[in-house]
Enzyme design. Structure first.
Site, PDB file in Angstrom:
ATOM      1  N   HIS A 229       0.167   1.413 -13.107  1.00  0.00           N
ATOM      2  CA  HIS A 229       0.876   0.226 -13.611  1.00  0.00           C
ATOM      3  C   HIS A 229       2.373   0.543 -13.722  1.00  0.00           C
ATOM      4  CE1 HIS A 229       1.484  -3.533 -15.669  1.00  0.00           C
ATOM      5  NE2 HIS A 229       2.204  -2.881 -16.568  1.00  0.00           N
TER       6      HIS A 229
ATOM      7  N   ASN B 247       1.341   3.150  -2.623  1.00  0.00           N
ATOM      8  CA  ASN B 247       0.566   4.110  -3.424  1.00  0.00           C
ATOM      9  C   ASN B 247      -0.637   4.627  -2.645  1.00  0.00           C
ATOM     10  OD1 ASN B 247       1.558   4.576  -6.306  1.00  0.00           O
ATOM     11  ND2 ASN B 247       1.843   2.375  -6.042  1.00  0.00           N
TER      12      ASN B 247
ATOM     13  N   ILE C 246      -8.555  -9.139 -10.994  1.00  0.00           N
ATOM     14  CA  ILE C 246      -9.154  -8.468 -12.146  1.00  0.00           C
ATOM     15  C   ILE C 246     -10.555  -8.025 -11.753  1.00  0.00           C
ATOM     16  CG2 ILE C 246     -10.041  -8.875 -14.468  1.00  0.00           C
ATOM     17  CD1 ILE C 246      -7.539 -10.748 -14.802  1.00  0.00           C
TER      18      ILE C 246
ATOM     19  N   ASN D  80      -6.102   3.145 -12.290  1.00  0.00           N
ATOM     20  CA  ASN D  80      -5.103   2.151 -11.893  1.00  0.00           C
ATOM     21  C   ASN D  80      -3.719   2.716 -12.160  1.00  0.00           C
ATOM     22  OD1 ASN D  80      -4.051  -0.461 -11.151  1.00  0.00           O
ATOM     23  ND2 ASN D  80      -3.712  -0.877 -13.326  1.00  0.00           N
TER      24      ASN D  80
ATOM     25  N   GLY E 169       0.775  -1.240   0.000  1.00  0.00           N
ATOM     26  CA  GLY E 169       0.000   0.000   0.000  1.00  0.00           C
ATOM     27  C   GLY E 169       0.802   1.282   0.000  1.00  0.00           C
TER      28      GLY E 169
ATOM     29  N   MET F 162      -4.548  -6.994  -6.770  1.00  0.00           N
ATOM     30  CA  MET F 162      -4.068  -8.098  -7.589  1.00  0.00           C
ATOM     31  C   MET F 162      -5.163  -8.945  -8.237  1.00  0.00           C
ATOM     32  SD  MET F 162      -1.001  -7.371  -7.503  1.00  0.00           S
ATOM     33  CE  MET F 162      -0.201  -8.752  -8.324  1.00  0.00           C
TER      34      MET F 162
HETATM   35  C1  GRF Z   1       2.967  -0.905  -7.760  1.00  0.00           C
HETATM   36  O1  GRF Z   1       4.177  -1.142  -8.404  1.00  0.00           O
HETATM   37  C2  GRF Z   1       1.852  -0.698  -8.755  1.00  0.00           C
HETATM   38  O2  GRF Z   1       2.286  -0.089  -9.935  1.00  0.00           O
HETATM   39  C3  GRF Z   1       1.416  -2.105  -9.044  1.00  0.00           C
HETATM   40  O3  GRF Z   1       1.518  -2.779  -7.819  1.00  0.00           O
HETATM   41  C4  GRF Z   1       2.481  -2.130  -6.996  1.00  0.00           C
HETATM   42  C5  GRF Z   1       1.778  -1.751  -5.732  1.00  0.00           C
HETATM   43  O4  GRF Z   1       2.639  -1.237  -4.767  1.00  0.00           O
HETATM   44  N1  GRF Z   1       0.093  -2.114  -9.621  1.00  0.00           N
HETATM   45  P1  GRF Z   1       2.026  -0.627  -3.438  1.00  0.00           P
HETATM   46  O5  GRF Z   1       1.161  -1.716  -2.783  1.00  0.00           O
HETATM   47  O6  GRF Z   1       1.217   0.571  -3.804  1.00  0.00           O
HETATM   48  O7  GRF Z   1       3.206  -0.299  -2.584  1.00  0.00           O
END
Ligand code: GRF
Length: 213
Positions: free
Chosen positions: A110, A14, A93, A108, A12, A91
């Site tokens: 990526h 992000n 869909i 999202n 988490g 993780m």
């Molecule tokens: C990030 O690299 C994001 O781009 C991908 O999954 C990872 C999540 O990291 N979708 P976090 O859980 O936000 O640290």
């Protein structure tokens, strides 16, 4: 006040960037309504609790099909009058029923420059392919994986001695920069989808490409 929900399966970071930018006011007129995870021990849930945000674990095992699970998530979000849904290291869909409920309101992030290297481990794919530049992408979510219209991208160099870890770290720093920016634009009502292109109102140049090479 825009009500944001975040779906996350892991650490988490992000989510944390979003929380910090809501708290600082960079993302204006917004509040985090709920963080939902498909993993009981996701650190993202802990981060939510630490900031007084509702943290909800929804167990996939309680649902017969992926569609049922997606519908349950949509119901939880509708119940909480959520306006914007952010996938942040989520993780699973999300199924069409979920996307329909929040059309053009799901984003999202990526860890690659889409349309290159969609799917799992975008960083590893870039290294193995041998690209000299990689980066990250924030996009609207549609029915195809890592496919919807692109809002913002940041590019980083791939260095000679990079490993998956070092490249991932360099990309992640940019994710934490561009994801809040995209959310801010969305909440300010500045994004317009024009076919596959996303127009950002008031942006002077091609400002949604952030180069840090
Ligand atoms: C990030 O690299 C994001 O781009 C991908 O999954 C990872 C999540 O990291 N979708 P976090 O859980 O936000 O640290």
């Amino acid at each position: 006040m825009s009500r944001i929900a975040v779906l996350a399966s892991g650490r988490g970071s992000n989510l944390q960037a979003i929380i910090d930018n809501v708290e600082s006011g960079f993302i204006p007129n917004a509040e985090l309504a709920v963080v939902i995870s498909d993993k009981l021990d996701a650190y993202a849930l802990e981060r939510a609790r630490n900031h007084g945000i509702e943290a909800l674990f929804v167990d996939p095992k309680d649902h017969l099909t992926h569609e049922d699970y997606s519908q349950r998530l949509a119901d939880e979000l509708l119940k909480r009058r959520v306006d914007v849904v952010l996938l942040a290291g989520y993780m699973r869909i999300v199924k069409p029923n979920f996307i329909q409920a929040f059309r053009n309101r799901i984003l999202n992030v990526h860890p690659a420059l889409l349309p290159s290297f969609p799917g799992l481990s975008g960083q590893k794919q870039a290294l193995e392919y041998g690209t000299k530049v990689s980066g990250c992408t924030v996009h609207f979510v549609d029915e195809e994986v890592d496919h919807g219209p692109i809002i913002i991208q940041a590019a980083v160099p791939v260095l000679e001695d990079d490993t998956e870890e070092t490249l991932s770290k360099r990309i992640l720093e940019q994710e934490h920069r561009i994801y809040p920016q995209a959310v801010r634009w969305l909440i300010e009502g500045r994004l317009r989808i024009d076919g596959r292109r996303v127009r950002v109102r008031g942006l002077k140049q091609a400002g949604s490409v952030q180069q840090v090479l």
